[in-house]
Write an enzyme that holds these catalytic residues in place. Structure first.
Site, PDB file in Angstrom:
ATOM      1  N   HIS A  51     -12.838 -35.120  52.736  1.00  0.00           N
ATOM      2  CA  HIS A  51     -14.055 -35.142  51.919  1.00  0.00           C
ATOM      3  C   HIS A  51     -13.758 -35.895  50.627  1.00  0.00           C
ATOM      4  O   HIS A  51     -13.344 -35.308  49.631  1.00  0.00           O
ATOM      5  CB  HIS A  51     -14.500 -33.707  51.637  1.00  0.00           C
ATOM      6  N   ARG A 126      10.348 -45.690  29.364  1.00  0.00           N
ATOM      7  CA  ARG A 126      10.701 -44.701  30.381  1.00  0.00           C
ATOM      8  C   ARG A 126      10.126 -43.326  30.028  1.00  0.00           C
ATOM      9  O   ARG A 126      10.546 -42.312  30.577  1.00  0.00           O
ATOM     10  CB  ARG A 126      12.223 -44.641  30.532  1.00  0.00           C
ATOM     11  N   CYS A 146       0.451 -27.075  40.722  1.00  0.00           N
ATOM     12  CA  CYS A 146       1.299 -27.431  41.867  1.00  0.00           C
ATOM     13  C   CYS A 146       1.819 -28.849  41.693  1.00  0.00           C
ATOM     14  O   CYS A 146       2.999 -29.105  41.885  1.00  0.00           O
ATOM     15  CB  CYS A 146       0.512 -27.312  43.168  1.00  0.00           C
ATOM     16  N   SER A 167       5.053 -27.404  44.473  1.00  0.00           N
ATOM     17  CA  SER A 167       4.602 -26.611  45.614  1.00  0.00           C
ATOM     18  C   SER A 167       3.534 -27.402  46.350  1.00  0.00           C
ATOM     19  O   SER A 167       2.563 -27.846  45.735  1.00  0.00           O
ATOM     20  CB  SER A 167       4.036 -25.271  45.126  1.00  0.00           C
ATOM     21  N   ALA A 168       3.726 -27.584  47.656  1.00  0.00           N
ATOM     22  CA  ALA A 168       2.842 -28.481  48.395  1.00  0.00           C
ATOM     23  C   ALA A 168       2.377 -27.853  49.701  1.00  0.00           C
ATOM     24  O   ALA A 168       3.171 -27.641  50.624  1.00  0.00           O
ATOM     25  CB  ALA A 168       3.563 -29.797  48.674  1.00  0.00           C
ATOM     26  N   ASP A 169       1.089 -27.541  49.767  1.00  0.00           N
ATOM     27  CA  ASP A 169       0.422 -27.083  50.985  1.00  0.00           C
ATOM     28  C   ASP A 169       0.168 -28.329  51.834  1.00  0.00           C
ATOM     29  O   ASP A 169      -0.786 -29.066  51.606  1.00  0.00           O
ATOM     30  CB  ASP A 169      -0.881 -26.385  50.591  1.00  0.00           C
ATOM     31  N   ASN A 177      -3.912 -34.605  47.399  1.00  0.00           N
ATOM     32  CA  ASN A 177      -3.029 -35.038  46.309  1.00  0.00           C
ATOM     33  C   ASN A 177      -2.654 -36.506  46.437  1.00  0.00           C
ATOM     34  O   ASN A 177      -2.646 -37.240  45.442  1.00  0.00           O
ATOM     35  CB  ASN A 177      -1.764 -34.181  46.279  1.00  0.00           C
TER      36      ASN A 177
END
Length: 264
Positions: A51, A126, A146, A167-169, A177
């Site tokens: 979506h 940097r 996340c 943290s990655a679903d 993402n």
């Protein structure tokens, strides 16, 4: 999007089964990286339909510095509904940290505006970094960030971005993402007079929830299709002036959507 499918397959085959905050259970790996050349198409998943409206509006909402879901609801985007309080508030989440990081002396730091200015003035710096992880305020957030920190890099007239996601679903969150930060990189490049380079996606705990295993297996049976092209209104030169209508996706031909339950 073979890189995404490779990640999913790697976690299923080599991950460690773990418990988690939501009680659902996951299979996860620690430390992984994917790279996307933004000159070869817009990295919007083709092995299931996404979506795009939600992705674009969420990014614009972040860039506004907004932390109430009213703007999202007004635009038929529900991805943050589960975490908002009765007034629609989420606490000092992404938008607040990006645009109004509170300093000890009472100032508020606009990290995004600062990075745009530095890319224009000192592209070899940097220190082109934006952090959403504010330890002093994590406990006040409805959901701690996340996608926690990202850095820009300029070389050969191209702007690249690397995201560190703690943290990655993988099934539900990561496709959003990837597209969101790829689009942000393209927008930043345009307003800074550069071409878009790479989006580099680096993970801490990359996991599949146990109730997404069947959906992941189905997705792995599907053949990736050609990536679409994202057209951005070339007249917009101010990052904070973009509107939903300034984006047009061409050539998106995904496989059908796959339903899955979000773990809250």
């Amino acid at each position: 999007m073979k890189a995404y499918l490779d990640l999913m397959r790697h976690v299923l085959d080599n991950g460690t089964d773990k418990s988690d905050r939501t009680g659902t259970g996951t299979r996860s790996v620690f430390g992984y990286q994917m790279r996307f050349d933004l000159g070869k198409g817009f990295p919007l998943l083709t092995t299931k339909k996404l979506h795009l409206r939600s992705i674009i509006h969420e990014l614009l909402w972040f860039l506004k510095g907004d932390t109430n879901i009213k703007y999202l609801k007004d635009n038929n985007v529900s991805i943050w509904d589960e975490w908002a309080d009765e007034n629609g508030d989420l606490g000092p989440v992404y938008g607040y940290q990006w645009r109004s990081w509170p300093a000890p002396d009472g100032r508020h730091i606009d990290q995004i505006a600062n990075v745009v200015e530095q890319i224009k003035k000192n592209p070899d710096s940097r220190r082109l970094i934006v952090s959403a992880w504010n330890p002093a305020l994590v406990d006040e957030m409805a959901l701690p960030p996340c996608h926690a920190l990202f850095q820009f890099y300029v070389a050969d007239g191209k702007l690249s971005c690397q995201l560190y996601q703690r943290s990655a679903d993988i099934f539900l969150g990561v496709p959003f993402n990837i597209a969101s930060y790829a689009l942000l990189t393209m927008m930043m490049a345009q307003v800074c007079g550069l071409e878009a380079g790479e989006f580099v996606h680096t993970f801490g705990d990359a996991h599949l929830y146990r109730n997404h295993f069947e959906q992941a297996a189905l997705q792995l049976e599907r053949e990736p299709r050609a990536l679409p092209v994202m057209k951005i209104n070339p007249e917009v030169k101010d990052l904070f002036a973009f509107k939903f209508e300034d984006f047009e996706l061409e050539g998106y031909d995904p496989h059908p959507h796959i339903k899955a339950v979000v773990s809250v």
